[in-house]
Design a protein around this motif. Structure first.
Motif, PDB file in Angstrom:
ATOM      1  N   GLN A  93       0.835  -1.208   0.000  1.00 37.42           N
ATOM      2  CA  GLN A  93       0.000   0.000   0.000  1.00 37.42           C
ATOM      3  C   GLN A  93       0.871   1.259   0.000  1.00 37.42           C
ATOM      4  O   GLN A  93       0.707   2.151  -0.834  1.00 37.42           O
ATOM      5  CB  GLN A  93      -0.910  -0.014   1.238  1.00 37.42           C
ATOM      6  N   GLN A  94       1.826   1.311   0.925  1.00 36.96           N
ATOM      7  CA  GLN A  94       2.721   2.471   1.010  1.00 36.96           C
ATOM      8  C   GLN A  94       3.599   2.582  -0.238  1.00 36.96           C
ATOM      9  O   GLN A  94       3.782   3.662  -0.792  1.00 36.96           O
ATOM     10  CB  GLN A  94       3.614   2.358   2.254  1.00 36.96           C
ATOM     11  N   ALA A  95       4.148   1.439  -0.673  1.00 42.57           N
ATOM     12  CA  ALA A  95       5.063   1.459  -1.826  1.00 42.57           C
ATOM     13  C   ALA A  95       4.362   1.966  -3.077  1.00 42.57           C
ATOM     14  O   ALA A  95       4.879   2.831  -3.794  1.00 42.57           O
ATOM     15  CB  ALA A  95       5.633   0.062  -2.061  1.00 42.57           C
ATOM     16  N   LEU A  96       3.166   1.433  -3.348  1.00 42.66           N
ATOM     17  CA  LEU A  96       2.450   1.821  -4.571  1.00 42.66           C
ATOM     18  C   LEU A  96       1.925   3.250  -4.476  1.00 42.66           C
ATOM     19  O   LEU A  96       1.817   3.938  -5.493  1.00 42.66           O
ATOM     20  CB  LEU A  96       1.300   0.845  -4.841  1.00 42.66           C
ATOM     21  N   SER A  97       1.611   3.701  -3.264  1.00 41.60           N
ATOM     22  CA  SER A  97       1.145   5.090  -3.087  1.00 41.60           C
ATOM     23  C   SER A  97       2.244   6.090  -3.414  1.00 41.60           C
ATOM     24  O   SER A  97       1.982   7.199  -3.866  1.00 41.60           O
ATOM     25  CB  SER A  97       0.684   5.318  -1.639  1.00 41.60           C
ATOM     26  N   ARG A  98       3.504   5.682  -3.183  1.00 39.14           N
ATOM     27  CA  ARG A  98       4.641   6.587  -3.378  1.00 39.14           C
ATOM     28  C   ARG A  98       5.303   6.426  -4.748  1.00 39.14           C
ATOM     29  O   ARG A  98       5.981   7.339  -5.222  1.00 39.14           O
ATOM     30  CB  ARG A  98       5.710   6.322  -2.306  1.00 39.14           C
ATOM     31  N   ALA A  99       5.155   5.250  -5.357  1.00 42.70           N
ATOM     32  CA  ALA A  99       5.916   4.926  -6.568  1.00 42.70           C
ATOM     33  C   ALA A  99       5.307   5.548  -7.820  1.00 42.70           C
ATOM     34  O   ALA A  99       4.082   5.610  -7.967  1.00 42.70           O
ATOM     35  CB  ALA A  99       5.996   3.419  -6.741  1.00 42.70           C
TER      36      ALA A  99
END
Length: 236
Positions: free
Chosen positions: A196-202
């Motif tokens: 969730q965090q990774a895809l929100s930032r990537a």
């Protein structure tokens, strides 16, 4: 294109860990690799940093073939890594750990400027600069691992599971800093269980399963993808 991985395979003894992985990272991007444990995410990172030799394929960085280049020379070229498990030197102080990150550099003024930048990003490290790395909390050790990787002034930073074992509030803080580092001009390849965090930032992301890339797209596209939601986001 800053990093190009072209059809690489990698073996651990007789076990094939990567099966023809191809991906690219453009300058200025955050690119995430997500997938379950054992999918090959950290192995891909080790191939890029030169810690594991590949069996076939090619890795190019800033237009140069680095497939067979030694790991220390890749650092000099502009690739640094904050490894899974942090890998700090527990008996050395915070300051000494950060100094180790700059071991390939001779520009003293630049090193001091980058040290100041790390302490601005992570004020906690400034407060604990004389403290042994092994006495820091898990979150502080993660900050130190990222700060040490920054000290080589990388063009590409490899971040392997930066949120592992951290409390939710610290996870948010680490990812905010990762975004800030990227906005300051460092390209990032990110391996992360917290999809969730990774895809929100990537900007873009790749999904790995058993050593193969099975899906890719923008972070937003993969956040909306139903199969990604089911497998990695805990949402139906």
């Amino acid at each position: 294109m800053l990093l190009e991985i072209d059809n690489i395979t990698l073996l651990y003894g007789r076990i094939q860990a990567l099966h023809g992985i191809s991906l690219q990272v453009d300058e200025g991007e955050i690119v995430a690799l997500i997938g379950a444990n054992g999918a090959g995410k950290s192995t891909t990172m080790r191939a890029v940093s030169g810690l594991r030799p590949i069996a076939s394929g090619q890795i190019r960085f800033a237009g140069q073939d680095i497939t067979n280049m030694r790991a220390d020379l890749r650092v000099i070229r502009g690739i640094s890594q904050a490894p899974e498990g942090r890998g700090i030197f527990p008996g050395m102080t915070v300051q000494e750990n950060l100094d180790m990150g700059a071991y390939t550099r001779r520009d003293r003024a630049g090193i001091q400027a980058d040290l100041k930048r790390v302490f601005e990003l992570f004020p906690r490290l400034s407060e604990r600069r004389k403290q042994a790395g092994g006495t820091l909390s898990g979150g502080e050790q993660q900050m130190l691992a990222v700060g040490r990787a920054l000290m080589s002034r990388p063009k590409l930073m490899l971040l392997d599971e930066p949120s592992m074992g951290l409390a939710p509030m610290l996870i948010q803080q680490i990812f905010s800093i990762i975004t800030e580092i990227n906005q300051q001009g460092t390209t990032i390849l990110l391996v992360e269980q917290n999809a969730q965090q990774a895809l929100s930032r990537a900007h873009r992301a790749y999904v790995l399963e058993t050593g193969r890339i099975v899906k890719s797209g923008t972070g937003e596209e993969l956040l909306r993808d139903s199969s990604v939601k089911d497998a990695y986001l805990g949402v139906a």
